[in-house]
Design a protein around this motif. Structure first.
Motif, mmCIF file in Angstrom:
data_model
loop_
_atom_site.group_PDB
_atom_site.id
_atom_site.type_symbol
_atom_site.label_atom_id
_atom_site.label_comp_id
_atom_site.label_asym_id
_atom_site.label_seq_id
_atom_site.Cartn_x
_atom_site.Cartn_y
_atom_site.Cartn_z
ATOM 1 N N ASP A 78 0.831 -1.210 0.000
ATOM 2 C CA ASP A 78 0.000 0.000 0.000
ATOM 3 C C ASP A 78 0.860 1.252 0.000
ATOM 4 O O ASP A 78 0.549 2.245 -0.677
ATOM 5 N N GLU A 79 1.953 1.211 0.779
ATOM 6 C CA GLU A 79 2.843 2.368 0.859
ATOM 7 C C GLU A 79 3.540 2.606 -0.478
ATOM 8 O O GLU A 79 3.676 3.742 -0.935
ATOM 9 N N MET A 81 2.381 1.713 -3.404
ATOM 10 C CA MET A 81 1.357 2.222 -4.314
ATOM 11 C C MET A 81 1.100 3.702 -4.070
ATOM 12 O O MET A 81 0.924 4.487 -5.011
ATOM 13 N N ARG A 82 1.084 4.091 -2.795
ATOM 14 C CA ARG A 82 0.833 5.493 -2.450
ATOM 15 C C ARG A 82 1.952 6.383 -2.999
ATOM 16 O O ARG A 82 1.690 7.425 -3.606
ATOM 17 N N GLN A 84 4.004 5.682 -5.460
ATOM 18 C CA GLN A 84 3.941 5.683 -6.924
ATOM 19 C C GLN A 84 2.868 6.643 -7.432
ATOM 20 O O GLN A 84 3.064 7.330 -8.436
ATOM 21 N N LYS A 85 1.724 6.678 -6.732
ATOM 22 C CA LYS A 85 0.645 7.585 -7.135
ATOM 23 C C LYS A 85 1.075 9.040 -6.974
ATOM 24 O O LYS A 85 0.791 9.885 -7.832
ATOM 25 N N VAL A 86 1.761 9.335 -5.848
ATOM 26 C CA VAL A 86 2.232 10.702 -5.594
ATOM 27 C C VAL A 86 3.233 11.121 -6.663
ATOM 28 O O VAL A 86 3.157 12.229 -7.210
ATOM 29 N N GLU A 87 4.186 10.216 -6.962
ATOM 30 C CA GLU A 87 5.199 10.514 -7.976
ATOM 31 C C GLU A 87 4.558 10.700 -9.354
ATOM 32 O O GLU A 87 4.952 11.602 -10.108
ATOM 33 N N ALA A 88 3.591 9.837 -9.661
ATOM 34 C CA ALA A 88 2.902 9.947 -10.954
ATOM 35 C C ALA A 88 2.154 11.277 -11.056
ATOM 36 O O ALA A 88 2.155 11.931 -12.103
ATOM 37 N N LEU A 89 1.519 11.681 -9.936
ATOM 38 C CA LEU A 89 0.772 12.936 -9.915
ATOM 39 C C LEU A 89 1.710 14.124 -10.082
ATOM 40 O O LEU A 89 1.404 15.077 -10.804
ATOM 41 N N GLN A 90 2.868 14.063 -9.423
ATOM 42 C CA GLN A 90 3.853 15.134 -9.543
ATOM 43 C C GLN A 90 4.367 15.256 -10.971
ATOM 44 O O GLN A 90 4.515 16.367 -11.499
#
Length: 203
Positions: A78-79, A81-82, A84-90
């Motif tokens: 989960d961490e 994934m979190r 990766q989502k933050v990096e993708a959003l950035q």
């Protein structure tokens, strides 16, 4: 192991040692166990009970350990994934920001007409151009197919994202060139005014 299997394990080696084969030994053990009293069976049953309880306790510990490992693994996944989502959003925001700058630069370029004033090649370069001259050269080498407007937009973006220490370095360089730039601009303005005055006199 059950009480019977405990007794069987104990008797089998003795019977096999006396010349009985495995099938014969198994028949003898079965008959002996059938004819044994409860008192005779009791020690084997107690050992079997103790072993069963110990096995159950060990299984509980094992299951708990596995559940904890699974929970920790899920937490780690989960961490990841979190993050990766933050990096993708950035990255997405950065791309959108760059795209917007490029888009605005292209729009500004389209608005320019043929009557735009031609830049005098003799005019002194601004401090920003002097400071980023080397940076532009590097970008042109890396992206020879990119036009000047896009290069300028990327340089502007790089300046905004630059650390304060690096900005101070560039500002210091600009400050060093300030006096020379002012003098060059004064001389340029005088020459331009003289040329314009001469043109008016001829008219």
């Amino acid at each position: 192991m059950s009480a019977f299997f405990l007794y069987s394990s104990e008797r089998r080696s003795d019977l096999l040692g006396k010349g009985n084969n495995l099938l014969e030994a198994s028949k003898i053990i079965g008959e002996e166990w059938k004819n044994m009293t409860d008192e005779q069976k009791k020690p084997y049953e107690e050992i079997a009970k103790e072993r069963k309880e110990k096995y159950q306790q060990e299984m509980e510990v094992y299951k708990q350990k596995k559940e904890e490992e699974a929970a920790n693994l899920k937490k780690e996944e989960d961490e990841v994934m979190r993050i990766q989502k933050v990096e993708a959003l950035q990255l997405l925001k950065k791309k959108e920001k760059t795209d917007n700058i490029i888009k605005k630069t292209k729009e500004m370029k389209k608005k320019k007409t043929k009557e735009d004033k031609v830049v005098d090649p003799n005019k002194p370069k601004s401090l920003h151009l002097l400071s980023f001259c080397s940076e532009r050269k590097n970008m042109l080498k890396e992206r020879p197919e990119t036009n000047t407007s896009t290069i300028n937009a990327l340089i502007s973006l790089k300046w905004k994202e630059m650390k304060e220490e690096e900005k101070k370095m560039w500002n210091a360089k600009a400050a060093e060139n300030m006096e020379a730039y002012k003098k060059e601009m004064e001389e340029y303005n005088k020459k331009t005014a003289a040329v314009e005055q001469g043109s008016k006199s001829e008219c």
